[in-house]
Write a protein that holds these residues in place. Structure first.
Motif, PDB file in Angstrom:
ATOM      1  N   UNK A 115       9.162   9.048   1.396  1.00  0.00           N
ATOM      2  CA  UNK A 115       8.712   9.850   2.530  1.00  0.00           C
ATOM      3  C   UNK A 115       7.414   9.254   3.039  1.00  0.00           C
ATOM      4  N   UNK A 116       7.037   9.636   4.250  1.00  0.00           N
ATOM      5  CA  UNK A 116       5.875   9.005   4.881  1.00  0.00           C
ATOM      6  C   UNK A 116       5.142  10.024   5.735  1.00  0.00           C
ATOM      7  N   UNK A 117       3.839  10.130   5.523  1.00  0.00           N
ATOM      8  CA  UNK A 117       2.992  11.054   6.288  1.00  0.00           C
ATOM      9  C   UNK A 117       1.887  10.244   6.955  1.00  0.00           C
ATOM     10  N   UNK A 118       2.067   9.833   8.223  1.00  0.00           N
ATOM     11  CA  UNK A 118       1.083   8.964   8.891  1.00  0.00           C
ATOM     12  C   UNK A 118      -0.346   9.505   8.894  1.00  0.00           C
ATOM     13  N   UNK A 119      -0.519  10.828   8.803  1.00  0.00           N
ATOM     14  CA  UNK A 119      -1.873  11.386   8.792  1.00  0.00           C
ATOM     15  C   UNK A 119      -2.660  10.969   7.553  1.00  0.00           C
ATOM     16  N   UNK A 120      -1.967  10.438   6.533  1.00  0.00           N
ATOM     17  CA  UNK A 120      -2.644   9.991   5.309  1.00  0.00           C
ATOM     18  C   UNK A 120      -3.035   8.521   5.365  1.00  0.00           C
ATOM     19  N   UNK A 121      -2.872   7.901   6.536  1.00  0.00           N
ATOM     20  CA  UNK A 121      -3.179   6.480   6.669  1.00  0.00           C
ATOM     21  C   UNK A 121      -4.669   6.207   6.465  1.00  0.00           C
ATOM     22  N   UNK A 122      -5.483   7.200   6.776  1.00  0.00           N
ATOM     23  CA  UNK A 122      -6.924   7.085   6.583  1.00  0.00           C
ATOM     24  C   UNK A 122      -7.402   8.207   5.667  1.00  0.00           C
ATOM     25  N   UNK A 123      -8.572   8.018   5.078  1.00  0.00           N
ATOM     26  CA  UNK A 123      -9.112   9.056   4.197  1.00  0.00           C
ATOM     27  C   UNK A 123      -8.864   8.746   2.733  1.00  0.00           C
ATOM     28  N   UNK A 124      -8.856   9.798   1.913  1.00  0.00           N
ATOM     29  CA  UNK A 124      -8.761   9.623   0.462  1.00  0.00           C
ATOM     30  C   UNK A 124      -7.494   8.908   0.021  1.00  0.00           C
ATOM     31  N   UNK A 125      -6.408   9.077   0.780  1.00  0.00           N
ATOM     32  CA  UNK A 125      -5.132   8.524   0.354  1.00  0.00           C
ATOM     33  C   UNK A 125      -4.807   7.193   1.022  1.00  0.00           C
ATOM     34  N   UNK A 126      -5.773   6.568   1.679  1.00  0.00           N
ATOM     35  CA  UNK A 126      -5.499   5.357   2.450  1.00  0.00           C
ATOM     36  C   UNK A 126      -4.933   4.235   1.584  1.00  0.00           C
ATOM     37  N   UNK A 127      -5.459   4.056   0.378  1.00  0.00           N
ATOM     38  CA  UNK A 127      -4.977   2.983  -0.494  1.00  0.00           C
ATOM     39  C   UNK A 127      -3.537   3.247  -0.915  1.00  0.00           C
ATOM     40  N   UNK A 128      -3.258   4.487  -1.320  1.00  0.00           N
ATOM     41  CA  UNK A 128      -1.896   4.835  -1.706  1.00  0.00           C
ATOM     42  C   UNK A 128      -0.930   4.740  -0.549  1.00  0.00           C
ATOM     43  N   UNK A 129      -1.361   5.150   0.639  1.00  0.00           N
ATOM     44  CA  UNK A 129      -0.511   5.077   1.827  1.00  0.00           C
ATOM     45  C   UNK A 129      -0.170   3.619   2.137  1.00  0.00           C
ATOM     46  N   UNK A 130      -1.180   2.755   2.099  1.00  0.00           N
ATOM     47  CA  UNK A 130      -0.954   1.342   2.392  1.00  0.00           C
ATOM     48  C   UNK A 130      -0.015   0.710   1.370  1.00  0.00           C
ATOM     49  N   UNK A 131      -0.168   1.107   0.098  1.00  0.00           N
ATOM     50  CA  UNK A 131       0.704   0.559  -0.942  1.00  0.00           C
ATOM     51  C   UNK A 131       2.146   1.015  -0.751  1.00  0.00           C
ATOM     52  N   UNK A 132       2.319   2.291  -0.391  1.00  0.00           N
ATOM     53  CA  UNK A 132       3.673   2.801  -0.148  1.00  0.00           C
ATOM     54  C   UNK A 132       4.307   2.093   1.037  1.00  0.00           C
ATOM     55  N   UNK A 133       3.536   1.877   2.102  1.00  0.00           N
ATOM     56  CA  UNK A 133       4.061   1.163   3.260  1.00  0.00           C
ATOM     57  C   UNK A 133       4.408  -0.281   2.916  1.00  0.00           C
ATOM     58  N   UNK A 134       3.585  -0.909   2.079  1.00  0.00           N
ATOM     59  CA  UNK A 134       3.860  -2.287   1.671  1.00  0.00           C
ATOM     60  C   UNK A 134       5.157  -2.366   0.867  1.00  0.00           C
ATOM     61  N   UNK A 135       5.391  -1.362  -0.001  1.00  0.00           N
ATOM     62  CA  UNK A 135       6.629  -1.334  -0.781  1.00  0.00           C
ATOM     63  C   UNK A 135       7.833  -1.157   0.143  1.00  0.00           C
ATOM     64  N   UNK A 136       7.701  -0.296   1.152  1.00  0.00           N
ATOM     65  CA  UNK A 136       8.800  -0.098   2.097  1.00  0.00           C
ATOM     66  C   UNK A 136       9.089  -1.378   2.882  1.00  0.00           C
ATOM     67  N   UNK A 137       8.026  -2.109   3.225  1.00  0.00           N
ATOM     68  CA  UNK A 137       8.217  -3.361   3.955  1.00  0.00           C
ATOM     69  C   UNK A 137       8.907  -4.402   3.079  1.00  0.00           C
TER      70      UNK A 137
END
Length: 373
Positions: A115-137
């Motif tokens: 799942x993906x929540x674009x609002x988490x792209x910045x802030x406390x979860x930015x590292x985790x969000x980027x890692x999840x997006x990298x895995x999806x890519x």
């Protein structure tokens, strides 16, 4: 096919039961039923309730250290899977291990339930969000568990790599229980709720259920509650004590007979991904009154195996329940349709077939990609 598996949200050997852990175990069981050889590559848990840049960075470092440990182990033993498969990926549970190993050993990489929540792209979860997006890519195939998640993933996962993999379960114990003779539904209707009593969405679901039932206090019904947890003393007083039976938490093997002996499962499903209880109840031959949440419409046929109401709307929920209370024969009709619905679409065998198609597509995409490269 040899498949290496991990579940960064909740490892299969985690001591606390949950629908997420159960679904992960079912995926492995279905793959093995289809003849695949599955090993758990790692039980590393990336999930955290609260995030911060420092904490996410520390988790990333620990995950990559775990990946290096697995590299050494596979190199020493000569093990090399045909595919790396990750179950349940998002910003709170990113996967650093799977992509690292897939790249190191030249493997197809696939993800089930993302799942993906674009609002988490910045802030406390930015590292985790980027890692999840990298895995999806990196993934050669991505399967959402329901259409709502698939729509969110479509922004970053091309259509040829994205699909919906409907959930499934081991139906045998529920089907066996469903054949135990019970009286036709009659007044007072026998209702069942199954849910852990923890903070957040589970408690909110109990609150909506209690509110809906309070609107039907002049109608005949009795509610059995299966579940326990830290919010028990807050939840149980929401319901009139003379109209409920609380059984506490029960082991999984005790659930089929309880489902089958009731007329309806009632659960508002606040923020539920899909609700394993809905699969279990229908497999046991009872219909459901539920919230129209995320993947619930994908597994409950509205108007046939159950009735769905707007998420969190106690008035709508009460109206649907009243419809069946006033016509108990509808509960029997929905129960019969529910049993057939699960047998046709959501068995372990159906899951095994869908999973085999999924991993085959992942391998084919990887082969095409590497050939082009």
């Amino acid at each position: 096919m040899k498949i290496a598996f991990t579940a960064p949200m909740k490892p299969l050997d985690h001591p606390v039961p949950s629908g997420d852990r159960t679904m992960g175990r079912l995926i492995v069981a279905a793959l093995e039923k289809a003849g695949h050889n599955v090993i758990t590559a790692s039980s590393f848990r990336a999930w955290r309730k609260n995030g911060s840049e420092a904490e996410q960075a520390a988790i990333r470092e620990a995950a990559l250290e775990e990946a290096e440990h697995i590299v050494r182990n596979w190199t020493e033993t000569g093990y090399r899977p045909d595919l790396f498969l990750t179950y349940h990926l998002y910003h709170k549970a990113p996967d650093w291990i799977g992509p690292a190993l897939a790249d190191r050993f030249g493997l197809p990489y696939a993800v089930i339930e993302a799942s993906r929540a674009p609002k988490r792209q910045n802030g406390d979860w930015a590292i985790g969000f980027a890692a999840a997006d990298a895995a999806l890519a990196r993934a050669d195939a991505v399967a959402a568990i329901h259409r709502a998640d698939a729509e969110c993933l479509a922004d970053v996962v091309p259509a040829e790599r994205l699909s919906v993999l409907l959930p499934f379960l081991e139906t045998a114990p529920f089907q066996s229980a469903s054949h135990i003779a019970k009286p036709l539904a009659h007044s007072p209707l026998s209702l069942l709720a199954v849910g852990m009593m923890r903070e957040g969405d589970k408690t909110r679901s109990y609150e909506v259920l209690a509110q809906a039932l309070s609107l039907l206090k002049d109608r005949p019904w009795h509610l059995t509650i299966i579940g326990d947890g830290p919010n028990r003393d807050r939840i149980l007083p929401l319901f009139p004590p003379e109209r409920i039976t609380w059984l506490g938490a029960l082991p999984p093997e005790a659930l089929p007979s309880h489902y089958a002996s009731h007329d309806l499962l009632v659960w508002p499903a606040i923020r539920e991904a899909f609700g394993l209880v809905f699969l279990e109840a229908q497999a046991a031959g009872i219909g459901v009154i539920a919230g129209d949440t995320f993947g619930v419409p994908d597994i409950v046929a509205h108007g046939k195996t159950g009735l769905l109401s707007a998420e969190g709307n106690a008035d709508d929920f009460a109206a649907n329940l009243l419809h069946v209370i006033d016509q108990p024969e509808l509960a029997d009709a929905m129960g019969q349709a529910a049993r057939a619905h699960i047998a046709e679409h959501h068995t372990l065998s159906a899951g095994a077939s869908r999973l085999t198609d999924f991993v085959d597509r992942a391998c084919a995409h990887y082969a095409n990609r590497t050939t082009r490269g």
